[in-house]
Design an enzyme around this catalytic site. Structure first.
Site, PDB file in Angstrom:
ATOM      1  N   GLU A 188       0.823  -1.293   0.488  1.00 46.85           N
ATOM      2  CA  GLU A 188      -0.252  -0.003   0.159  1.00 46.85           C
ATOM      3  C   GLU A 188       1.363   1.264   0.349  1.00 46.85           C
ATOM      4  OE1 GLU A 188      -2.743   0.346   3.101  1.00 46.85           O
ATOM      5  OE2 GLU A 188      -2.466   2.800   3.189  1.00 46.85           O
ATOM      6  N   GLU A 193      -1.949  11.354   3.773  1.00 46.18           N
ATOM      7  CA  GLU A 193      -2.460  11.677   5.123  1.00 46.18           C
ATOM      8  C   GLU A 193      -2.651  12.472   5.879  1.00 46.18           C
ATOM      9  OE1 GLU A 193      -3.450   6.925   5.971  1.00 46.18           O
ATOM     10  OE2 GLU A 193      -1.672   7.355   5.658  1.00 46.18           O
TER      11      GLU A 193
END
Length: 513
Positions: A188, A193
């Site tokens: 991933e 974020e």
């Protein structure tokens, strides 16, 4: 994104207790079954725009200049799974939660109760009409899977982030064809974020990789970045990007290269011999705004501030570039100002030592990295090393004080054992189970729950004599074992419900070519 730094998972204990668990199953990452016939990564026939000075050329873009979200570039995920992180939202395809206006994509999280599917969209049992899942917010999660899938390149977004306790926007990537297995075995890439901006001093963005082994052996490594001059990402638009090439990934904010990770610090236990895995396959892009969950709701110990909602993530554009210097490796177009953090990541676990054509698991003692474990529904399975005398010396002695138990040699990581032809061991039965006339043995090898060879029956040998067993890896593979990712090469027990009182001795457990 949804596979975050504090990801949790629930194990089910049964015979599968011997295998690595967690991370897989019906989680937020679509790793149940994986996509069917994913599109192949293709070298672009031409650049949409001429190559930039850096050598990167634009191969895909969405400027959000139309009147609606482009269904040829994005699809909506629709579920109420909580993202694998106990998040509070249901992801929906609704005009109130995602739309295009004034050349901007809007993703809006709204406080409202909702129901929907309790499985991720890629689960083979997914039912769009299912309403068994629920959430207390609605939001949107868009992805390019099947519409835009790439290996290597520069992936860039210009966006203004939301603010408030409980907000969790993300721009990230997941594999399109889970080549190495479920999360995080196939990797991933979190490009951006942020959580709870403008609350409790939160003003950072984060770039992270996830990899390693199935939960709880999953690993992550990353860096956070603070905008210069005390600026907050929620106040204005900024550009967030990664440049991903063979063996290296770099993170940028407004062109400032702030972090680098290399293949020396990432791995997947499904392919430990491949130094670039898992970041050597096609990935797709994801844009979403989550609410709450194990990260944002726990930062500041503030849970979710309902009064802060609704909140929006606004995206000016998303662009994908690939390197004209070498489309196959992505190398030769990297940009840097030389002032960045080289994150060392996490070194892969050391593979077991093999001598010649043989890998020893137990020879008078468990051989690293293998250790002995037991599991029982009740009672105990006791293991001790004893001196068997004669030609054997120290051996492992297993005593079954249960009718439902197993013993096994397991490593913390899974290893590629596909080069080996047989699993061999010597076995002596000192005491048969209570019902001796119907006594038998069951052998198994596991590659991370639910991946297993299945039960391989063995005849119970005569008492008080050593018997050599040789089990073909080919037959275990036919039963379902992924021989390229084995963490438990030896699982043994008398037949279920007829084990009590049995005493076995084992030695010379090994794999041979």
């Amino acid at each position: 994104m949804s596979t975050n730094l504090f990801r949790t998972s629930v194990f089910s204990l049964a015979m599968a207790a011997t295998a690595c668990g967690g991370g897989g199953g019906a989680n937020d990452d679509g790793d149940v079954g994986g996509p069917i016939d994913p599109p192949q990564n293709e070298r672009p026939a031409r650049c949409i725009e001429d190559a930039l000075n850096s050598g990167y050329c634009l191969v895909w873009a969405d400027e959000f200049s139309g009147s609606a979200i482009d269904a040829e570039k994005w699809s909506h995920e629709k579920n109420c799974t909580g993202g694998g992180n106990n998040e509070a939202q249901c992801y929906v395809d609704a005009a109130d939660n995602s739309w295009v206006a004034d050349d901007v994509l809007h993703i809006k999280a709204i406080r409202e109760d909702a129901t929907g599917p309790n499985l991720v969209d890629d689960d083979p049992n997914y039912d769009p009409d299912d309403v068994s899942g629920s959430g207390t917010y609605t939001s949107a999660r868009l992805r390019t899977k099947g519409l835009g899938d790439w290996k290597f390149g520069r992936f860039e977004m210009r966006a203004k982030l939301p603010q408030g306790q409980g907000t969790w926007p993300a721009f990230w990537m997941l594999p399109s064809d889970w080549v190495y297995g479920g999360w995080p075995l196939s990797g991933e890439i979190d490009i951006l974020e942020a959580v709870n901006l403008k609350v409790g001093g939160e003003d950072h963005v984060h770039g992270t990789l996830h990899f390693g082994d199935s939960w709880p052996g999953n690993k992550y490594s990353g860096e956070r970045y603070q905008l210069p001059g005390g600026l907050n990402p929620a106040d204005d638009f900024h550009t967030y990007a990664v440049e991903w090439e063979e063996g290296e990934i770099r993170w940028y904010v407004d062109g400032d290269h702030y972090a680098t990770q290399t293949s020396a610090g990432w791995y997947t236990t499904a392919a430990l011999g491949n130094s670039n895995a898992p970041f050597d396959q096609s990935f797709h892009l994801i844009l979403n705004l989550a609410v709450g969950g194990n990260w944002s709701a726990n930062v500041n110990d503030g849970g979710i501030d309902e009064g802060a909602f609704p909140q929006e993530m606004q995206v000016d554009y998303v662009r994908v570039y690939q390197c004209t210097e070498d489309f196959d490796t992505g190398k030769g177009c990297g940009t840097t100002d030389g002032d960045f953090v080289h994150n060392p990541g996490v070194a892969p676990p050391q593979a077991p030592d093999a001598e010649g054509d043989e890998l020893s698991v137990f020879d008078g003692a468990a051989q690293a990295p293998y250790q002995w474990y037991t599991w029982t529904a009740s009672g105990t399975v006791d293991f001790q090393v004893v001196d068997a005398g004669g030609d054997y010396g120290d051996v492992g002695q297993i005593t079954y004080n249960t009718n439902q138990g197993i013993g096994y040699f397991q490593s913390a990581a899974a290893y590629d054992l596909s080069a080996y032809t047989y699993i061999e061991f010597d076995l002596q039965v000192l005491v048969e189970p209570a019902v001796a006339g119907s006594a038998s043995l069951t052998f198994r090898a596991d590659c991370g729950h639910p991946c297993s060879s299945g039960d391989y029956p063995l005849d119970m040998p005569a008492l008080d004599q050593w018997t050599h067993f040789q089990i073909p890896m080919m037959e275990l593979a036919a039963g379902g074992l992924n021989t390229a990712s084995v963490n438990t090469p030896f699982v043994l027990s008398p037949a279920w419900d007829n084990q009590m009182g049995a005493v076995l001795q084992v030695d010379n457990v090994r794999l041979v070519k």
